[in-house]
Scaffold this motif. Sequence first.
Motif, mmCIF file in Angstrom:
data_model
loop_
_atom_site.group_PDB
_atom_site.id
_atom_site.type_symbol
_atom_site.label_atom_id
_atom_site.label_comp_id
_atom_site.label_asym_id
_atom_site.label_seq_id
_atom_site.Cartn_x
_atom_site.Cartn_y
_atom_site.Cartn_z
ATOM 1 N N HIS A 1 0.795 -1.228 0.000
ATOM 2 C CA HIS A 1 0.000 0.000 0.000
ATOM 3 C C HIS A 1 0.826 1.275 0.000
ATOM 4 O O HIS A 1 0.263 2.365 0.041
ATOM 5 C CB HIS A 1 -0.965 0.019 1.192
ATOM 6 N N ARG A 2 2.152 1.161 -0.073
ATOM 7 C CA ARG A 2 3.015 2.342 -0.117
ATOM 8 C C ARG A 2 4.056 2.188 -1.221
ATOM 9 O O ARG A 2 4.611 1.098 -1.406
ATOM 10 C CB ARG A 2 3.742 2.526 1.221
ATOM 11 N N ALA A 3 4.319 3.270 -1.927
ATOM 12 C CA ALA A 3 5.356 3.234 -2.951
ATOM 13 C C ALA A 3 6.753 3.180 -2.330
ATOM 14 O O ALA A 3 7.696 2.695 -2.958
ATOM 15 C CB ALA A 3 5.234 4.445 -3.871
ATOM 16 N N ASP A 4 6.892 3.662 -1.099
ATOM 17 C CA ASP A 4 8.185 3.637 -0.421
ATOM 18 C C ASP A 4 7.967 3.266 1.046
ATOM 19 O O ASP A 4 7.528 4.097 1.850
ATOM 20 C CB ASP A 4 8.883 4.987 -0.530
ATOM 21 N N ALA A 5 8.243 2.042 1.376
ATOM 22 C CA ALA A 5 8.032 1.542 2.745
ATOM 23 C C ALA A 5 9.341 1.403 3.502
ATOM 24 O O ALA A 5 9.371 0.815 4.591
ATOM 25 C CB ALA A 5 7.331 0.187 2.682
ATOM 26 N N ARG A 6 10.421 1.944 2.994
ATOM 27 C CA ARG A 6 11.741 1.670 3.566
ATOM 28 C C ARG A 6 11.933 2.205 4.976
ATOM 29 O O ARG A 6 12.805 1.719 5.706
ATOM 30 C CB ARG A 6 12.826 2.229 2.648
ATOM 31 N N ASN A 7 11.153 3.190 5.392
ATOM 32 C CA ASN A 7 11.308 3.719 6.751
ATOM 33 C C ASN A 7 10.557 2.899 7.791
ATOM 34 O O ASN A 7 10.633 3.199 8.991
ATOM 35 C CB ASN A 7 10.831 5.166 6.800
ATOM 36 N N ASP A 8 9.851 1.888 7.366
ATOM 37 C CA ASP A 8 9.086 1.033 8.267
ATOM 38 C C ASP A 8 9.989 -0.096 8.779
ATOM 39 O O ASP A 8 10.409 -0.946 8.000
ATOM 40 C CB ASP A 8 7.890 0.457 7.521
ATOM 41 N N PRO A 9 10.316 -0.130 10.072
ATOM 42 C CA PRO A 9 11.196 -1.186 10.591
ATOM 43 C C PRO A 9 10.664 -2.591 10.321
ATOM 44 O O PRO A 9 11.445 -3.516 10.085
ATOM 45 C CB PRO A 9 11.263 -0.888 12.096
ATOM 46 N N ALA A 10 9.344 -2.767 10.363
ATOM 47 C CA ALA A 10 8.776 -4.088 10.109
ATOM 48 C C ALA A 10 9.025 -4.518 8.664
ATOM 49 O O ALA A 10 9.319 -5.692 8.395
ATOM 50 C CB ALA A 10 7.280 -4.087 10.411
ATOM 51 N N TRP A 11 8.917 -3.578 7.731
ATOM 52 C CA TRP A 11 9.206 -3.880 6.320
ATOM 53 C C TRP A 11 10.664 -4.286 6.153
ATOM 54 O O TRP A 11 10.973 -5.276 5.503
ATOM 55 C CB TRP A 11 8.888 -2.664 5.460
ATOM 56 N N ARG A 12 11.561 -3.523 6.759
ATOM 57 C CA ARG A 12 12.985 -3.849 6.645
ATOM 58 C C ARG A 12 13.286 -5.207 7.254
ATOM 59 O O ARG A 12 14.092 -5.979 6.716
ATOM 60 C CB ARG A 12 13.828 -2.758 7.316
ATOM 61 N N GLU A 13 12.640 -5.538 8.364
ATOM 62 C CA GLU A 13 12.875 -6.829 9.007
ATOM 63 C C GLU A 13 12.426 -7.974 8.103
ATOM 64 O O GLU A 13 13.109 -8.999 8.003
ATOM 65 C CB GLU A 13 12.129 -6.896 10.338
ATOM 66 N N ARG A 14 11.288 -7.807 7.434
ATOM 67 C CA ARG A 14 10.817 -8.854 6.519
ATOM 68 C C ARG A 14 11.783 -9.044 5.357
ATOM 69 O O ARG A 14 12.066 -10.172 4.949
ATOM 70 C CB ARG A 14 9.425 -8.505 5.989
ATOM 71 N N VAL A 15 12.279 -7.940 4.819
ATOM 72 C CA VAL A 15 13.214 -8.028 3.707
ATOM 73 C C VAL A 15 14.506 -8.716 4.140
ATOM 74 O O VAL A 15 15.033 -9.595 3.452
ATOM 75 C CB VAL A 15 13.499 -6.624 3.139
ATOM 76 N N LEU A 16 15.017 -8.337 5.312
ATOM 77 C CA LEU A 16 16.279 -8.906 5.784
ATOM 78 C C LEU A 16 16.145 -10.373 6.166
ATOM 79 O O LEU A 16 17.139 -11.113 6.166
ATOM 80 C CB LEU A 16 16.797 -8.105 6.971
ATOM 81 N N ALA A 17 14.944 -10.813 6.505
ATOM 82 C CA ALA A 17 14.760 -12.212 6.908
ATOM 83 C C ALA A 17 15.194 -13.168 5.818
ATOM 84 O O ALA A 17 15.646 -14.284 6.095
ATOM 85 C CB ALA A 17 13.299 -12.457 7.279
ATOM 86 N N TRP A 18 15.075 -12.739 4.566
ATOM 87 C CA TRP A 18 15.468 -13.614 3.455
ATOM 88 C C TRP A 18 16.947 -13.984 3.514
ATOM 89 O O TRP A 18 17.342 -15.087 3.174
ATOM 90 C CB TRP A 18 15.162 -12.908 2.124
ATOM 91 N N TYR A 19 17.779 -13.063 3.993
ATOM 92 C CA TYR A 19 19.212 -13.312 4.006
ATOM 93 C C TYR A 19 19.591 -14.402 5.004
ATOM 94 O O TYR A 19 20.696 -14.949 4.953
ATOM 95 C CB TYR A 19 19.965 -12.016 4.315
ATOM 96 N N GLY A 20 18.668 -14.750 5.910
ATOM 97 C CA GLY A 20 18.939 -15.814 6.862
ATOM 98 C C GLY A 20 18.511 -17.185 6.371
ATOM 99 O O GLY A 20 18.722 -18.178 7.055
ATOM 100 N N ARG A 21 17.920 -17.234 5.188
ATOM 101 C CA ARG A 21 17.465 -18.516 4.649
ATOM 102 C C ARG A 21 18.665 -19.352 4.239
ATOM 103 O O ARG A 21 19.574 -18.862 3.558
ATOM 104 C CB ARG A 21 16.563 -18.286 3.433
ATOM 105 N N PRO A 22 18.735 -20.636 4.639
ATOM 106 C CA PRO A 22 19.865 -21.481 4.235
ATOM 107 C C PRO A 22 20.011 -21.535 2.722
ATOM 108 O O PRO A 22 19.014 -21.580 1.990
ATOM 109 C CB PRO A 22 19.483 -22.868 4.800
ATOM 110 N N SER A 23 21.255 -21.511 2.242
ATOM 111 C CA SER A 23 21.500 -21.458 0.797
ATOM 112 C C SER A 23 21.067 -22.721 0.072
ATOM 113 O O SER A 23 20.877 -22.704 -1.147
ATOM 114 C CB SER A 23 22.992 -21.210 0.535
ATOM 115 N N ASN A 24 20.922 -23.836 0.814
ATOM 116 C CA ASN A 24 20.512 -25.086 0.167
ATOM 117 C C ASN A 24 19.003 -25.284 0.159
ATOM 118 O O ASN A 24 18.509 -26.336 -0.244
ATOM 119 C CB ASN A 24 21.190 -26.284 0.847
#
Length: 256
Positions: free
Chosen positions: A141-164
């Motif tokens: 619902h926003r063109a720019d959600a980057r200032n939302d800590p919850a949005w950033r946390e969801r995006v960063l969660a992907w980097y913790g996914r095992p590579s396999n």
Amino acid sequence: MNALRSLPILMLGALLSLPAAAANYAALPGGLFTSVMPADGKAAPVTIEPFQLRTEPVTNAEFLAFVQTHPQWRRDRVAGIFADGRYLSHWAAADVLGSEAQPSQPVTQISWFAAQAYCESEQARLPSWYEWEYAAAADDHRADARNDPAWRERVLAWYGRPSNTPLPAIGGAADVHGVSDLNGLVWEWVGDFNALLVGVDSRDQDGADKLKFCGAGALTMQQKENYASLMRVAMLSALKASDTTSSMGFRCARSH
């Protein structure tokens, strides 16, 4: 990008023939955007012209259809200058997906050259970094959600996914622009990937400003809280156009 505009690009154009299947593109309005890569290398926003972006990454099934009509891009025929030895190596054969590459998964092990060739077959191109970053900043619902800590946390969660972990299929929830899977599925090629850690204005490359032109300096740029974007800059800047990885896919864009 000068090196990419030489002989390989001329050869690349000669390799294109039949168009790929139609795909869905969403219209994005563009405008002023505060990038992690400022327009002046310091703090200036960038101006993004209206453009269209593929609503989903290119899938294995779509790229298989492409190599069937453009056999020069099969893994057993592609010129070594355009792709390294891992190109499409997860497919069962040059023209067979197999169990390790499901049709609806985003295609990976793709070089920049192959991605650009595919996009040109759709009368499109790879998005620029600014276009990709602008699109990826949105939520539902926003063109720019980057200032939302919850949005950033969801995006960063992907980097913790095992590579396999097997890649999910495309089809995530669409954002406010109607685009899906920009975050949390695969890395994505951009057209200007190899210019990301080069100063915006080469005339200011004096001794006092040298850090701006190396990776260490680039990661001190503005919006440091948007660590995910900075990681993508570092990842893309470390690659060559012929490189492929198991987590690098792509989608295409069109200018209005």
